[in-house]
Design a protein around this motif. Sequence first.
Motif, PDB file in Angstrom:
ATOM      1  N   PRO A  64      11.695  12.766   1.998  1.00 21.21           N
ATOM      2  CA  PRO A  64      11.301  13.745   0.977  1.00 21.21           C
ATOM      3  C   PRO A  64      10.470  13.064  -0.122  1.00 21.21           C
ATOM      4  O   PRO A  64      10.748  11.931  -0.503  1.00 21.21           O
ATOM      5  N   VAL A  65       9.486  13.777  -0.619  1.00 23.94           N
ATOM      6  CA  VAL A  65       8.624  13.191  -1.654  1.00 23.94           C
ATOM      7  C   VAL A  65       9.272  13.223  -3.032  1.00 23.94           C
ATOM      8  O   VAL A  65       8.716  12.659  -3.967  1.00 23.94           O
ATOM      9  N   GLY A 144      18.325   9.283  -5.599  1.00 29.86           N
ATOM     10  CA  GLY A 144      18.038  10.160  -6.724  1.00 29.86           C
ATOM     11  C   GLY A 144      16.934  11.151  -6.389  1.00 29.86           C
ATOM     12  O   GLY A 144      16.249  11.028  -5.378  1.00 29.86           O
ATOM     13  N   ASN A 145      16.780  12.141  -7.262  1.00 29.29           N
ATOM     14  CA  ASN A 145      15.762  13.167  -7.040  1.00 29.29           C
ATOM     15  C   ASN A 145      14.877  13.301  -8.263  1.00 29.29           C
ATOM     16  O   ASN A 145      15.333  13.152  -9.386  1.00 29.29           O
ATOM     17  N   LEU A 146      13.633  13.603  -8.013  1.00 26.96           N
ATOM     18  CA  LEU A 146      12.643  13.871  -9.065  1.00 26.96           C
ATOM     19  C   LEU A 146      12.297  15.345  -8.986  1.00 26.96           C
ATOM     20  O   LEU A 146      11.498  15.758  -8.151  1.00 26.96           O
ATOM     21  N   ASN A 147      12.928  16.150  -9.846  1.00 26.48           N
ATOM     22  CA  ASN A 147      12.761  17.596  -9.752  1.00 26.48           C
ATOM     23  C   ASN A 147      12.000  18.203 -10.921  1.00 26.48           C
ATOM     24  O   ASN A 147      11.662  19.375 -10.870  1.00 26.48           O
ATOM     25  N   SER A 148      11.767  17.427 -11.958  1.00 26.38           N
ATOM     26  CA  SER A 148      11.035  17.951 -13.120  1.00 26.38           C
ATOM     27  C   SER A 148      10.200  16.818 -13.725  1.00 26.38           C
ATOM     28  O   SER A 148      10.453  15.645 -13.462  1.00 26.38           O
ATOM     29  N   PRO A 149       9.187  17.147 -14.516  1.00 25.29           N
ATOM     30  CA  PRO A 149       8.346  16.095 -15.109  1.00 25.29           C
ATOM     31  C   PRO A 149       9.150  15.043 -15.889  1.00 25.29           C
ATOM     32  O   PRO A 149       8.816  13.865 -15.848  1.00 25.29           O
ATOM     33  N   SER A 150      10.238  15.447 -16.532  1.00 30.81           N
ATOM     34  CA  SER A 150      11.025  14.470 -17.296  1.00 30.81           C
ATOM     35  C   SER A 150      11.714  13.446 -16.396  1.00 30.81           C
ATOM     36  O   SER A 150      12.038  12.346 -16.840  1.00 30.81           O
TER      37      SER A 150
END
Length: 153
Positions: A64-65, A144-150
């Motif tokens: 997943p990206v 971990g996941n990157l789901n928002s700009p923060s």
Amino acid sequence: LARTLAALGVGFAEVLVSHNGHDQRVAESGARSVPDLRADFPGPLAGLEALLHAASSEWLLTIPVDLRDIPDDLAETLIRALELGDRGVAVSDADGLQPLVGLWPVQEGRVAVTAALDAKRGAVHELVRSMQLRIHELSSRRFGNLNSPSDFE
């Protein structure tokens, strides 16, 4: 996408991206955009189905990206896990099963994913179990996941 491709390196037969729509950045990356085969966008399993049907090799590596921390040797680690004679492999990190981080047998995967979607069973973790993919433990890591700009800060 650029971050993920950089983390994985080179040496793949082809780079496919599950993406419903047109984004010039995908083409500029050298990857091929692969839309779902189903019109109702039934989730990640539909993306996996499309990728498996588009794949021209025997195995499909899925990453997943939106992963925060991609180990530099992730592809090699999964390939080594296959050398143990497994039918495919998914990863479990410190947070548990990460079913879309895996190495899938393309022919078997095509049949299994299509059957699961046709039966309205859309959970990827259930597919991992039904296909009896080996779970490779990386419990010392947390993707971990990157789901928002923060999340990128």
